[in-house]
Enzyme design. Structure first.
Site, mmCIF file in Angstrom:
data_model
loop_
_atom_site.group_PDB
_atom_site.id
_atom_site.type_symbol
_atom_site.label_atom_id
_atom_site.label_comp_id
_atom_site.label_asym_id
_atom_site.label_seq_id
_atom_site.Cartn_x
_atom_site.Cartn_y
_atom_site.Cartn_z
ATOM 1 N N HIS A 72 7.853 20.986 -8.627
ATOM 2 C CA HIS A 72 8.644 20.987 -7.388
ATOM 3 C C HIS A 72 10.119 20.835 -7.716
ATOM 4 O O HIS A 72 10.508 19.890 -8.394
ATOM 5 C CB HIS A 72 8.216 19.826 -6.480
ATOM 6 C CG HIS A 72 6.941 20.103 -5.754
ATOM 7 N ND1 HIS A 72 6.540 19.386 -4.660
ATOM 8 C CD2 HIS A 72 5.992 21.044 -5.970
ATOM 9 C CE1 HIS A 72 5.388 19.869 -4.230
ATOM 10 N NE2 HIS A 72 5.023 20.861 -5.007
ATOM 11 N N TYR A 200 9.693 14.431 3.816
ATOM 12 C CA TYR A 200 9.862 13.029 4.205
ATOM 13 C C TYR A 200 10.462 13.014 5.612
ATOM 14 O O TYR A 200 11.568 13.527 5.808
ATOM 15 C CB TYR A 200 10.830 12.315 3.253
ATOM 16 C CG TYR A 200 10.261 12.025 1.875
ATOM 17 C CD1 TYR A 200 10.158 13.024 0.905
ATOM 18 C CD2 TYR A 200 9.837 10.740 1.537
ATOM 19 C CE1 TYR A 200 9.640 12.750 -0.351
ATOM 20 C CE2 TYR A 200 9.325 10.461 0.276
ATOM 21 C CZ TYR A 200 9.223 11.471 -0.655
ATOM 22 O OH TYR A 200 8.704 11.203 -1.902
ATOM 23 N N PRO A 292 6.092 2.865 -2.212
ATOM 24 C CA PRO A 292 5.875 4.202 -2.766
ATOM 25 C C PRO A 292 6.871 5.278 -2.301
ATOM 26 O O PRO A 292 6.811 6.412 -2.773
ATOM 27 C CB PRO A 292 4.458 4.564 -2.295
ATOM 28 C CG PRO A 292 4.188 3.667 -1.143
ATOM 29 C CD PRO A 292 5.010 2.433 -1.326
ATOM 30 N N LYS A 296 7.931 5.995 -7.526
ATOM 31 C CA LYS A 296 8.361 5.467 -8.820
ATOM 32 C C LYS A 296 7.308 4.634 -9.575
ATOM 33 O O LYS A 296 7.459 4.389 -10.769
ATOM 34 C CB LYS A 296 9.610 4.579 -8.631
ATOM 35 C CG LYS A 296 10.848 5.365 -8.304
ATOM 36 C CD LYS A 296 11.410 6.056 -9.532
ATOM 37 C CE LYS A 296 12.391 7.153 -9.221
ATOM 38 N NZ LYS A 296 11.828 8.508 -9.230
ATOM 39 N N TYR A 384 15.442 10.566 -7.913
ATOM 40 C CA TYR A 384 14.081 11.051 -7.628
ATOM 41 C C TYR A 384 13.474 11.730 -8.857
ATOM 42 O O TYR A 384 12.309 11.499 -9.192
ATOM 43 C CB TYR A 384 14.110 12.009 -6.435
ATOM 44 C CG TYR A 384 12.753 12.206 -5.803
ATOM 45 C CD1 TYR A 384 12.377 11.490 -4.675
ATOM 46 C CD2 TYR A 384 11.828 13.102 -6.351
ATOM 47 C CE1 TYR A 384 11.117 11.656 -4.099
ATOM 48 C CE2 TYR A 384 10.574 13.271 -5.783
ATOM 49 C CZ TYR A 384 10.231 12.553 -4.655
ATOM 50 O OH TYR A 384 8.990 12.725 -4.098
HETATM 51 C C1 LIG Z 1 -3.192 2.153 -2.823
HETATM 52 C C2 LIG Z 1 -2.057 2.526 -3.752
HETATM 53 C C3 LIG Z 1 -1.343 3.717 -3.530
HETATM 54 C C4 LIG Z 1 -0.294 4.075 -4.381
HETATM 55 N N1 LIG Z 1 0.406 5.232 -4.143
HETATM 56 C C5 LIG Z 1 1.439 5.554 -4.962
HETATM 57 C C6 LIG Z 1 2.202 6.722 -4.770
HETATM 58 O O1 LIG Z 1 1.950 7.486 -3.849
HETATM 59 N N2 LIG Z 1 3.223 6.973 -5.634
HETATM 60 C C7 LIG Z 1 3.533 6.145 -6.684
HETATM 61 O O2 LIG Z 1 4.427 6.413 -7.473
HETATM 62 N N3 LIG Z 1 2.832 5.051 -6.902
HETATM 63 C C8 LIG Z 1 1.793 4.737 -6.067
HETATM 64 N N4 LIG Z 1 1.091 3.627 -6.306
HETATM 65 C C9 LIG Z 1 1.459 2.850 -7.466
HETATM 66 C C10 LIG Z 1 0.870 3.441 -8.758
HETATM 67 O O3 LIG Z 1 -0.421 3.880 -8.519
HETATM 68 C C11 LIG Z 1 0.918 2.331 -9.777
HETATM 69 O O4 LIG Z 1 2.284 2.009 -9.995
HETATM 70 C C12 LIG Z 1 0.253 2.674 -11.103
HETATM 71 O O5 LIG Z 1 -1.147 2.763 -10.919
HETATM 72 C C13 LIG Z 1 0.564 1.598 -12.146
HETATM 73 O O6 LIG Z 1 -0.254 1.743 -13.249
HETATM 74 P P1 LIG Z 1 -0.721 0.468 -14.063
HETATM 75 O O7 LIG Z 1 -1.525 0.996 -15.190
HETATM 76 O O8 LIG Z 1 0.429 -0.409 -14.330
HETATM 77 O O9 LIG Z 1 -1.638 -0.381 -13.059
HETATM 78 P P2 LIG Z 1 -3.038 -0.014 -12.399
HETATM 79 O O10 LIG Z 1 -3.138 1.433 -12.119
HETATM 80 O O11 LIG Z 1 -3.214 -0.977 -11.282
HETATM 81 O O12 LIG Z 1 -4.096 -0.344 -13.526
HETATM 82 C C14 LIG Z 1 -4.463 -1.658 -13.885
HETATM 83 C C15 LIG Z 1 -5.869 -1.638 -14.450
HETATM 84 O O13 LIG Z 1 -6.201 -2.959 -14.864
HETATM 85 C C16 LIG Z 1 -7.521 -3.252 -14.454
HETATM 86 N N5 LIG Z 1 -7.633 -4.710 -14.335
HETATM 87 C C17 LIG Z 1 -7.111 -5.521 -13.383
HETATM 88 N N6 LIG Z 1 -7.437 -6.804 -13.607
HETATM 89 C C18 LIG Z 1 -8.165 -6.810 -14.744
HETATM 90 C C19 LIG Z 1 -8.800 -7.834 -15.482
HETATM 91 N N7 LIG Z 1 -8.731 -9.123 -15.085
HETATM 92 N N8 LIG Z 1 -9.499 -7.507 -16.588
HETATM 93 C C20 LIG Z 1 -9.565 -6.199 -16.997
HETATM 94 N N9 LIG Z 1 -8.998 -5.189 -16.330
HETATM 95 C C21 LIG Z 1 -8.311 -5.475 -15.221
HETATM 96 C C22 LIG Z 1 -7.659 -2.525 -13.129
HETATM 97 O O14 LIG Z 1 -9.020 -2.298 -12.788
HETATM 98 C C23 LIG Z 1 -6.906 -1.233 -13.424
HETATM 99 O O15 LIG Z 1 -7.742 -0.236 -13.954
HETATM 100 C C24 LIG Z 1 0.039 3.231 -5.468
HETATM 101 C C25 LIG Z 1 -0.668 2.052 -5.685
HETATM 102 C C26 LIG Z 1 -1.711 1.680 -4.838
HETATM 103 C C27 LIG Z 1 -2.445 0.389 -5.081
#
Ligand SMILES: Cc1cc2nc3c(=O)[nH]c(=O)nc-3n(C[C@H](O)[C@H](O)[C@H](O)COP(=O)(O)OP(=O)(O)OC[C@H]3O[C@@H](n4cnc5c(N)ncnc54)[C@H](O)[C@@H]3O)c2cc1C
Length: 390
Positions: A72, A200, A292, A296, A384
């Site tokens: 995009h 948006y 969101p 980011k 962005y």
């Molecule tokens: C509902 C929702 C919608 C979103 N929509 C957007 C969006 O549209 N755009 C955007 O940019 N961002 C969005 N985000 C944010 C984005 O998805 C996250 O920033 C991204 O997933 C971060 O990745 P991460 O690996 O840090 O954390 P996570 O993806 O949360 O991964 C963490 C992992 O750790 C595991 N875990 C947790 N606790 C434990 C434990 N005690 N022991 C072992 N494993 C554990 C979890 O199961 C998970 O698999 C959204 C988040 C949510 C919750």
């Protein structure tokens, strides 16, 4: 059990860290609380900055993203009954790629397992120990048996509700938080996107976002109350609301379709400082959350693990700890800029319950300025598509 880097969490942060370290000859074990199916099916982010795309290509997991990801070159802002395009390519020379987090997660898990990487799914009761000493440990249970994983370092990639940040002594951590008086009701629907680019919408009924995951799959959001009851939102009501907020010809062109997923996501800004405690590193949502609106969250997680992989690579290659010591500050500089941008986009586009008429006029003036000034639209565009990675 022993490894060089023990990683908690198989989200984008943990998986990408494991992959980047593997490519530099560093061994990892990932402990993940959920099953592989659950992790691969979790619907979340979808917009990848150019720097994230480059990093995934470098990490040798970009093949499918390059094939099916949607490039995009701009977004549209809709307000006052009109739509205005922000042209990323013309303003910054860069673009973003729409590629679902579910797909990225599948690619990363596939790559790790194909290379013999170790991911322990359904690891229960994971706990973090001795990260203030030379030999930290992770304890967990799997299949009814207790295990200990000793390692040199721990990657705390376990998201906002994980165990790693919670294991840090309270007085060693400073947290900054803002909750917003609204949430997003999102649906994933089997229907072609109403536009080739994200729209948006600022509207008196509240914000709406028209985005997509593929040419046949739309991801749509409407601003709602944080305590909204999903049961009161049958699909037909959501489509009516989306049309009302989009307006014009596009509203008529918007095709309803069966919803595959429906959920409410709270809006929060959160930062924990610092991001390193001895041999424990927090990365991604474990350390910070953004609303969101700026797309980011996933990109910040990728940027953190890029910095961390470099620091650990330097340590294993030379014994030097300079980059390890600089990890937290290097990440936080970017994190706070992404916080600022996400807060700004959120403030500019949402309807605040306690607003005064004066605030409404300011919001419209801001949108008018952003879409009418090259300087202001460039500032939006460069944030962005992602600020330079360094
Ligand atoms: C509902 C929702 C919608 C979103 N929509 C957007 C969006 O549209 N755009 C955007 O940019 N961002 C969005 N985000 C944010 C984005 O998805 C996250 O920033 C991204 O997933 C971060 O990745 P991460 O690996 O840090 O954390 P996570 O993806 O949360 O991964 C963490 C992992 O750790 C595991 N875990 C947790 N606790 C434990 C434990 N005690 N022991 C072992 N494993 C554990 C979890 O199961 C998970 O698999 C959204 C988040 C949510 C919750």
């Amino acid at each position: 059990m022993r490894t060089q880097v023990g990683i908690v969490g198989a989200g984008p942060a943990g998986l990408l860290l494991s992959q980047l370290l593997h490519l530099r000859g560093i061994e990892t074990v990932i402990l993940e609380r959920r099953s592989r199916e659950y992790v691969e099916g979790r619907i979340r982010a979808g917009v990848l900055e150019q720097g994230t795309v480059d990093l995934l290509n470098k990490a040798q997991v970009g093949e499918r993203m390059r094939r099916v990801g949607l490039v995009h070159e701009g977004i549209e802002l809709s307000f006052g009954g009109r739509r205005h395009r922000i042209d990323f390519r013309a303003l910054t020379g860069k673009a973003v790629t729409v590629y679902g987090q579910t797909e990225l997660t599948k690619d990363l898990i596939g790559a790790r397992l194909a290379a013999g990487g170790k991911i322990v799914f359904e690891a229960e009761d994971v706990s973090v120990h001795d990260f203030d000493r030379d030999r930290p440990k992770l304890r967990f249970r799997k299949g009814g048996r207790a295990h200990v994983l000793s390692c040199d370092f721990i990657g705390g990639c376990d998201g906002f509700h994980g165990v790693c940040r919670a294991s840090v002594p309270r007085d060693a951590l400073t947290t900054y938080e803002r909750t917003y008086p609204f949430a997003w009701l999102g649906i994933l629907a089997e229907t072609p996107p109403v536009s080739d680019e994200l729209i948006y919408c600022q509207h008196e009924r509240g914000f709406a976002l028209f985005s997509m995951r593929s040419p046949s799959l739309s991801r749509l959001y409407i601003q709602c109350a944080p305590d909204e009851n999903l049961d009161e939102w049958p699909d037909a009501r959501i489509w009516d609301e989306l049309r009302a907020r989009l307006g014009g010809d596009a509203a008529e062109a918007l095709q309803s379709g069966p919803s595959l997923e429906k959920s409410i996501a709270p809006m929060r800004s959160f930062v924990a400082e610092p991001m390193r405690f001895g041999r424990l590193f927090l990365a991604g949502d474990a350390a910070h959350i953004v609303p969101p609106t700026g797309a980011k969250g996933l990109n910040l997680a990728a940027a953190d693990v890029r910095v961390l992989a470099r620091a650990l690579t330097e340590f294993y290659a030379s014994g030097r700890t300079g980059l390890i010591e600089a990890y937290s500050d290097a990440c936080l500089r970017r994190v706070w800029k992404a916080q600022r941008f996400s807060w700004w986009m959120t403030s500019m586009l949402h309807r605040f319950p306690e607003r005064q008429p004066f605030d409404d006029r300011l919001q419209l003036a801001e949108l008018d300025y952003v879409t009418g000034s090259i300087a202001a639209s460039t500032a939006l565009a460069e944030n962005y598509v992602g600020l330079p990675l360094d």
